[in-house]
Write a protein that holds these residues in place. Structure first.
Motif, short mmCIF file in Angstrom:
data_model
loop_
_atom_site.label_atom_id
_atom_site.label_comp_id
_atom_site.label_asym_id
_atom_site.label_seq_id
_atom_site.Cartn_x
_atom_site.Cartn_y
_atom_site.Cartn_z
N GLY A 85 0.78 -1.23 0.00
CA GLY A 85 0.00 0.00 0.00
C GLY A 85 0.81 1.27 0.00
N ALA A 86 2.11 1.19 0.29
CA ALA A 86 2.95 2.39 0.36
C ALA A 86 3.73 2.58 -0.94
N PRO A 87 3.51 3.68 -1.66
CA PRO A 87 4.26 3.93 -2.89
C PRO A 87 5.75 4.08 -2.59
N THR A 88 6.57 3.73 -3.53
CA THR A 88 8.01 3.89 -3.38
C THR A 88 8.64 4.04 -4.75
N LEU A 89 9.84 4.59 -4.80
CA LEU A 89 10.57 4.72 -6.06
C LEU A 89 11.52 3.54 -6.23
N ILE A 90 11.58 3.03 -7.45
CA ILE A 90 12.47 1.91 -7.74
C ILE A 90 13.16 2.15 -9.08
N PRO A 91 14.31 1.53 -9.30
CA PRO A 91 14.94 1.61 -10.62
C PRO A 91 14.42 0.49 -11.52
N LEU A 92 14.30 0.79 -12.80
CA LEU A 92 13.95 -0.22 -13.79
C LEU A 92 14.66 0.13 -15.09
N ARG A 93 15.55 -0.75 -15.50
CA ARG A 93 16.37 -0.51 -16.70
C ARG A 93 17.07 0.84 -16.63
N GLY A 94 17.52 1.21 -15.41
CA GLY A 94 18.28 2.43 -15.23
C GLY A 94 17.46 3.68 -15.08
N GLU A 95 16.14 3.58 -15.16
CA GLU A 95 15.26 4.73 -15.00
C GLU A 95 14.53 4.64 -13.66
N THR A 96 14.15 5.80 -13.14
CA THR A 96 13.41 5.84 -11.89
C THR A 96 11.91 5.80 -12.17
N ILE A 97 11.21 4.85 -11.56
CA ILE A 97 9.76 4.78 -11.71
C ILE A 97 9.13 4.65 -10.32
N ARG A 98 7.85 4.91 -10.25
CA ARG A 98 7.14 4.83 -8.97
C ARG A 98 6.37 3.53 -8.90
N LEU A 99 6.55 2.79 -7.81
CA LEU A 99 5.81 1.57 -7.56
C LEU A 99 4.54 1.93 -6.79
N MET A 100 3.39 1.63 -7.39
CA MET A 100 2.10 1.98 -6.80
C MET A 100 1.31 0.71 -6.49
N TRP A 101 0.33 0.85 -5.61
CA TRP A 101 -0.52 -0.28 -5.21
C TRP A 101 -1.98 0.02 -5.54
N ARG A 102 -2.69 -1.05 -5.91
CA ARG A 102 -4.10 -0.89 -6.25
C ARG A 102 -4.86 -2.13 -5.77
N ASP A 103 -6.06 -1.92 -5.29
CA ASP A 103 -6.93 -3.04 -4.91
C ASP A 103 -7.68 -3.53 -6.15
N GLY A 104 -7.84 -4.82 -6.27
CA GLY A 104 -8.53 -5.38 -7.43
C GLY A 104 -8.96 -6.81 -7.17
N ALA A 105 -9.69 -7.37 -8.10
CA ALA A 105 -10.21 -8.72 -7.92
C ALA A 105 -9.12 -9.77 -8.04
N PHE A 106 -8.12 -9.49 -8.90
CA PHE A 106 -7.09 -10.50 -9.17
C PHE A 106 -5.70 -9.88 -9.07
N PRO A 107 -4.71 -10.67 -8.63
CA PRO A 107 -3.33 -10.16 -8.58
C PRO A 107 -2.84 -9.85 -9.99
N ILE A 109 0.19 -7.09 -12.35
CA ILE A 109 1.21 -6.05 -12.36
C ILE A 109 1.22 -5.43 -13.75
N ALA A 110 1.31 -4.11 -13.81
CA ALA A 110 1.28 -3.41 -15.09
C ALA A 110 2.24 -2.23 -15.07
N HIS A 111 2.95 -2.05 -16.19
CA HIS A 111 3.88 -0.93 -16.35
C HIS A 111 3.18 0.13 -17.18
N GLU A 112 2.87 1.27 -16.56
CA GLU A 112 2.17 2.35 -17.22
C GLU A 112 3.00 3.62 -17.13
N ASP A 113 3.56 4.03 -18.26
CA ASP A 113 4.41 5.23 -18.32
C ASP A 113 5.55 5.12 -17.30
N ASP A 114 5.56 6.02 -16.30
CA ASP A 114 6.64 6.01 -15.30
C ASP A 114 6.19 5.38 -13.99
N LYS A 115 5.18 4.50 -14.08
CA LYS A 115 4.66 3.82 -12.88
C LYS A 115 4.59 2.32 -13.11
#
Length: 253
Positions: A85-107, A109-115
């Motif tokens: 539930g707590a957003p955080t910044l992580i590296p991915l392929r040398g770029e900084t992106i934000r890791l976000m959390w969302r509630d949903g019916a099924f587990p 993971i999706a990469h959307e722009d810089d998130k």
């Protein structure tokens, strides 16, 4: 702000602190680009950019840079732990992106722009962290295998040799290895690194298909396929510990 051994720039912040920024000329860059990961700050820019323009760009973004570094908590304690539930910044392929959390019916993971968005059902709260780590590991493996496939398609043909298989998993100290049966193993942490670092490790191991030692003849072969390999080796030596720590907090060990 002053240059530091020709690779770093020192930027004074409004708080009176100093930030070291790794600078690099990128042959395909069209503009100045500033990125931040748990390994630190990095500035890439087109060849021929005047130093005054570089300094001005950094001064313009000093507040942003200081805030991003504070968010990452770059100190001796290492990166902050991942908390459901707590957003955080992580590296991915040398770029900084934000890791976000969302509630949903099924587990999911999706990469959307810089998130990078983790969907974890609220009904699975006791297992949220383990579920998130499994999703992250699967995502990182998929991403890095795509990059590896592209590199293999190019360099195995040029080299005239290919490994019998490629494994990707977390490694404690090495970045890659090639066993006696020509099976390559690569560190999953390279999914977080800039593509240039992964390229170096892949070429390094591919060249061992031809020469099994680190003799001058071997390094000459590496240089033939990647003349800038020394820069990437240095980067991994300086930033590798932080990168492996970042992977550990994301997927657990």
């Amino acid at each position: 702000m002053a240059p530091d051994d020709n690779r770093y720039l020192e930027l004074a912040t409004p708080k009176g602190e100093t930030i070291k920024v790794l600078k690099r000329v990128h042959p395909r860059a069209r503009r100045l680009r500033l990125t931040v990961t748990s390994s630190g700050a990095r500035l890439s820019y087109p060849e021929g950019t005047h130093p005054a323009q570089v300094f001005a760009f950094l001064r313009k973004h000093v507040n942003w840079l200081e805030r991003k570094l504070d968010e990452l908590q770059l100190d001796s304690a290492g990166p902050p732990p991942v908390k459901p539930g707590a957003p955080t910044l992580i590296p991915l392929r040398g770029e900084t992106i934000r890791l976000m959390w969302r509630d949903g019916a099924f587990p999911a993971i999706a990469h959307e722009d810089d998130k990078l968005i983790l969907t974890v059902p609220s009904s699975t709260a006791p297992r949220a962290l383990s579920m998130a780590r499994a999703l992250l590991r699967s995502f990182l493996e998929t991403q890095i295998r795509r990059d590896i496939s592209r590199l293999m398609a190019r360099y195995t043909g040029e080299l005239g040799a290919a490994p019998v298989g490629v494994r990707v998993r977390p490694l404690k100290s090495l970045w890659g290895s090639l066993d006696t049966r020509d099976r390559m193993t690569l560190d999953l942490a390279l999914a977080l690194a800039p593509p240039a670092a992964l390229k170096y490790v892949v070429i390094h191991e591919l060249c061992h298909l031809k020469i099994r030692n680190h003799s001058p003849r071997y390094w000459a072969l590496v240089s033939q396929y990647y003349p800038e390999w020394k820069e990437q080796r240095t980067w991994l030596r300086e930033k590798g510990h932080a990168l492996k720590a970042e992977l550990s907090r994301l997927i657990g060990r």
